[in-house]
Design a protein around this motif. Structure first.
Motif, PDB file in Angstrom:
ATOM      1  N   LEU A  75      -2.136  10.049  -2.763  1.00  0.00           N
ATOM      2  CA  LEU A  75      -0.922   9.235  -2.737  1.00  0.00           C
ATOM      3  C   LEU A  75      -0.290   9.264  -1.348  1.00  0.00           C
ATOM      4  O   LEU A  75      -0.061  10.328  -0.774  1.00  0.00           O
ATOM      5  N   GLY A  76       0.033   8.087  -0.834  1.00  0.00           N
ATOM      6  CA  GLY A  76       0.641   8.015   0.493  1.00  0.00           C
ATOM      7  C   GLY A  76       2.154   8.037   0.481  1.00  0.00           C
ATOM      8  O   GLY A  76       2.787   8.239   1.522  1.00  0.00           O
ATOM      9  N   PHE A  77       2.760   7.823  -0.702  1.00  0.00           N
ATOM     10  CA  PHE A  77       4.221   7.772  -0.790  1.00  0.00           C
ATOM     11  C   PHE A  77       4.620   8.090  -2.222  1.00  0.00           C
ATOM     12  O   PHE A  77       3.995   7.616  -3.171  1.00  0.00           O
ATOM     13  N   THR A  78       5.642   8.907  -2.383  1.00  0.00           N
ATOM     14  CA  THR A  78       6.185   9.197  -3.713  1.00  0.00           C
ATOM     15  C   THR A  78       7.702   9.100  -3.662  1.00  0.00           C
ATOM     16  O   THR A  78       8.339   9.474  -2.668  1.00  0.00           O
ATOM     17  N   LEU A 122      11.251   1.225  -6.786  1.00  0.00           N
ATOM     18  CA  LEU A 122      10.129   0.291  -6.724  1.00  0.00           C
ATOM     19  C   LEU A 122      10.178  -0.514  -5.429  1.00  0.00           C
ATOM     20  O   LEU A 122       9.155  -0.739  -4.769  1.00  0.00           O
ATOM     21  N   GLU A 123      11.371  -0.939  -5.059  1.00  0.00           N
ATOM     22  CA  GLU A 123      11.536  -1.703  -3.817  1.00  0.00           C
ATOM     23  C   GLU A 123      11.215  -0.845  -2.599  1.00  0.00           C
ATOM     24  O   GLU A 123      10.596  -1.311  -1.638  1.00  0.00           O
ATOM     25  N   ALA A 124      11.615   0.438  -2.642  1.00  0.00           N
ATOM     26  CA  ALA A 124      11.316   1.339  -1.531  1.00  0.00           C
ATOM     27  C   ALA A 124       9.812   1.540  -1.385  1.00  0.00           C
ATOM     28  O   ALA A 124       9.274   1.550  -0.265  1.00  0.00           O
ATOM     29  N   ALA A 125       9.126   1.691  -2.517  1.00  0.00           N
ATOM     30  CA  ALA A 125       7.674   1.883  -2.468  1.00  0.00           C
ATOM     31  C   ALA A 125       6.974   0.630  -1.953  1.00  0.00           C
ATOM     32  O   ALA A 125       6.047   0.714  -1.139  1.00  0.00           O
ATOM     33  N   ALA A 126       7.408  -0.535  -2.420  1.00  0.00           N
ATOM     34  CA  ALA A 126       6.812  -1.785  -1.954  1.00  0.00           C
ATOM     35  C   ALA A 126       7.036  -1.957  -0.452  1.00  0.00           C
ATOM     36  O   ALA A 126       6.126  -2.374   0.285  1.00  0.00           O
ATOM     37  N   SER A 127       8.238  -1.635  -0.004  1.00  0.00           N
ATOM     38  CA  SER A 127       8.545  -1.755   1.425  1.00  0.00           C
ATOM     39  C   SER A 127       7.639  -0.855   2.257  1.00  0.00           C
ATOM     40  O   SER A 127       7.152  -1.250   3.323  1.00  0.00           O
ATOM     41  N   ARG A 128       7.423   0.357   1.776  1.00  0.00           N
ATOM     42  CA  ARG A 128       6.583   1.295   2.521  1.00  0.00           C
ATOM     43  C   ARG A 128       5.137   0.797   2.602  1.00  0.00           C
ATOM     44  O   ARG A 128       4.489   0.861   3.654  1.00  0.00           O
ATOM     45  N   ASP A 132       3.522  -0.109   6.297  1.00  0.00           N
ATOM     46  CA  ASP A 132       2.536   0.811   6.860  1.00  0.00           C
ATOM     47  C   ASP A 132       1.272   0.763   6.011  1.00  0.00           C
ATOM     48  O   ASP A 132       1.212   1.338   4.918  1.00  0.00           O
ATOM     49  N   SER A 133       0.251   0.114   6.509  1.00  0.00           N
ATOM     50  CA  SER A 133      -0.977  -0.075   5.738  1.00  0.00           C
ATOM     51  C   SER A 133      -1.704   1.235   5.464  1.00  0.00           C
ATOM     52  O   SER A 133      -2.526   1.315   4.539  1.00  0.00           O
ATOM     53  N   THR A 134      -1.407   2.270   6.252  1.00  0.00           N
ATOM     54  CA  THR A 134      -2.072   3.550   6.026  1.00  0.00           C
ATOM     55  C   THR A 134      -1.524   4.276   4.794  1.00  0.00           C
ATOM     56  O   THR A 134      -2.122   5.259   4.340  1.00  0.00           O
ATOM     57  N   THR A 135      -0.396   3.799   4.263  1.00  0.00           N
ATOM     58  CA  THR A 135       0.171   4.429   3.062  1.00  0.00           C
ATOM     59  C   THR A 135      -0.813   4.336   1.901  1.00  0.00           C
ATOM     60  O   THR A 135      -1.051   5.307   1.183  1.00  0.00           O
ATOM     61  N   GLY A 136      -1.365   3.171   1.697  1.00  0.00           N
ATOM     62  CA  GLY A 136      -2.427   3.002   0.713  1.00  0.00           C
ATOM     63  C   GLY A 136      -1.952   2.913  -0.720  1.00  0.00           C
ATOM     64  O   GLY A 136      -2.136   1.890  -1.386  1.00  0.00           O
TER      65      GLY A 136
END
Length: 345
Positions: A75-78, A122-128, A132-136
Motif C-alpha cells: 500500500l502506498g497510502f493509508t 476518499l478524496e484525499a486518497a484519490a488526490s494522492r 503521485d503515480s508511485t503511490t500505486g
C-alpha cells in the motif's frame, strides 16, 4: 475533482459486530419513544462489546485486502477517519491501522472532520494517487464505536441512532476486469457557518466531556436552533448538496438525465432528517431511485458512504455499466459526492 478516466475501487468492505440492539428494546427500556422510532426508521444497530473502533477498521481492511489479493506492505497510502473516541486519549489511530495491516510505505493520515470523514478520506486518497503515480494503491478506513459510557446511541441526537462498525476501501488505477466499482467523479463542499450546531452556546473547555458525562448533541443543536434557526442552514445545505451532485457528474462527463444512473444513496441518518435535509435537494435532480440502506445499522459515524457502497455491491443494485451516486455528510458542515459505476466486464 477531475479523475480523468476514473480510478478503480478494487474492493470495499464493511465490518459490523454480530451483536445488535433493537429499537423495540430501547423503547421497552424507556430510552426512546415510539415517535423516535417512527421518525428514524432504524430497527436495530450493531453494537461492539469490547472490540475497539480501530480494530474493527483493521478487520475491514484485512477483508478488503484478502478480497483484492493484495499485501498490506504494498500500500502506498493509508488514511483512517472517525468521529468518536478511538480508545486512547493522545494517540494516532491511523498509524495503528497502518501498522496492523502491514502498511510500511508512506505516512498514514488521520482525518477527523465529523461524519464526512469517510468522504474526505476518499478524496484525499484519490488526490494522492493522481498527484503521485508511485503511490500505486491506497487504503481508506473508517471506524466508530458508541459505548454507553460516553455516548447515548439512541437518544443523544435528534433523528439519528448510532451503530458501531468500520469500513475499508481500496483504490488504485482503474481495472474494469477486477474492480468492485469505477470511481468516476468526486466533489465536496462545505457550509462552515453551520459549525455551531455541534457547539451551541458551550464555552471552550480544557478537556473532553467537560460539560457532561456523555456527549449530548441535542444540547448544542437546541441552542443553535433557538439562537440562529434552521432556515439559513437548510438553504445553504440544499445549495451545497445540489452543487456536489451536479459537479461530480459533470466532471465525470455524465449528464444528470443519464438513464444509467440507477441509485442514489444518502447518509444513514433517520427518515425525518433525510426528508428535511437531503430529499429537497436531490429528489428529481437525476433519474436515480433513492435507496434506503441503513435501517438495520443506523448511522455508522464516518463510514456511511463506504457502507452504502458495500451494500450496493452485495445487493447487486447496479447492473454492469450502471451508475450510483453516493453522498457523505458531516457536522461542520461538509459534504462529498462520489459517482461510481459497476464495471462492464
Amino acid at each position: 475533482m477531475r479523475l480523468g478516466n476514473g480510478l478503480g475501487i478494487r474492493a470495499v468492505r464493511t465490518c459490523l459486530p454480530e451483536t445488535v440492539e433493537t429499537a423495540l428494546d430501547a423503547i421497552a427500556r424507556g430510552r426512546i419513544g415510539e415517535d423516535d422510532l417512527m421518525n428514524t426508521g432504524v430497527t436495530e444497530v450493531p453494537v461492539s462489546g469490547t472490540v475497539s473502533a480501530p480494530d474493527m477498521a483493521v478487520a475491514a481492511a484485512r477483508g478488503a485486502l484478502a478480497a483484492a489479493g493484495w499485501d498490506g506492505a504494498d500500500l502506498g497510502f493509508t488514511t483512517h477517519a472517525w468521529i468518536h473516541h478511538q480508545g486512547h486519549d493522545f494517540w494516532s489511530p491511523a498509524h495503528y491501522v497502518a501498522h496492523r495491516v502491514g502498511a510500511v510505505r508512506g505516512v498514514p493520515l488521520g482525518i477527523q472532520v465529523m461524519c464526512n470523514g469517510g468522504g474526505t478520506a476518499l478524496e484525499a486518497a484519490a488526490s494522492r494517487l493522481l498527484a503521485d503515480s508511485t503511490t500505486g494503491t491506497a487504503l481508506v478506513t473508517t471506524g466508530d464505536r458508541f459505548p454507553d459510557e460516553g455516548f447515548d446511541r439512541w437518544a443523544g441526537d435528534y433523528g439519528v441512532f448510532y451503530g458501531d462498525g468500520a469500513t475499508a476501501v481500496l483504490l488504485h488505477e482503474r481495472d474494469d476486469s477486477l474492480d468492485d466499482f469505477t470511481l468516476l467523479g468526486l466533489s465536496s463542499a462545505a457550509v462552515s457557518a453551520a459549525e455551531g450546531l455541534h457547539r451551541g452556546r458551550d464555552e471552550f473547555t480544557p478537556a473532553s466531556r467537560w460539560n457532561s458525562d456523555r456527549i449530548d448533541v441535542k444540547r448544542t443543536k437546541k441552542a443553535f436552533i433557538n439562537d440562529v434557526g434552521l432556515d439559513g442552514f437548510y438553504s445553504g445545505v440544499h445549495v451545497a448538496l445540489r452543487g456536489i451532485v451536479t459537479t461530480a457528474l459533470e466532471e465525470a462527463g455524465i449528464d444528470v438525465d443519464d438513464p444509467r444512473i440507477r441509485a442514489l444513496a444518502l447518509p444513514r441518518v433517520g427518515i425525518k432528517v433525510r426528508r428535511e435535509t437531503y430529499h429537497p435537494a436531490v429528489e428529481g435532480l437525476t433519474k436515480a431511485r433513492i435507496v434506503e440502506l441503513g435501517n438495520r445499522t443506523g448511522h455508522l459515524g464516518a463510514g456511511d458512504m463506504a457502507a452504502n457502497l458495500t451494500d450496493i455491491r452485495e445487493q447487486e443494485l447496479l447492473a454492469p455499466g450502471e451508475i450510483a451516486v453516493t453522498i457523505s455528510a458531516g457536522g461542520g458542515f461538509g459534504f462529498t459526492c462520489a459517482v461510481v459505476a459497476r464495471p462492464a466486464r
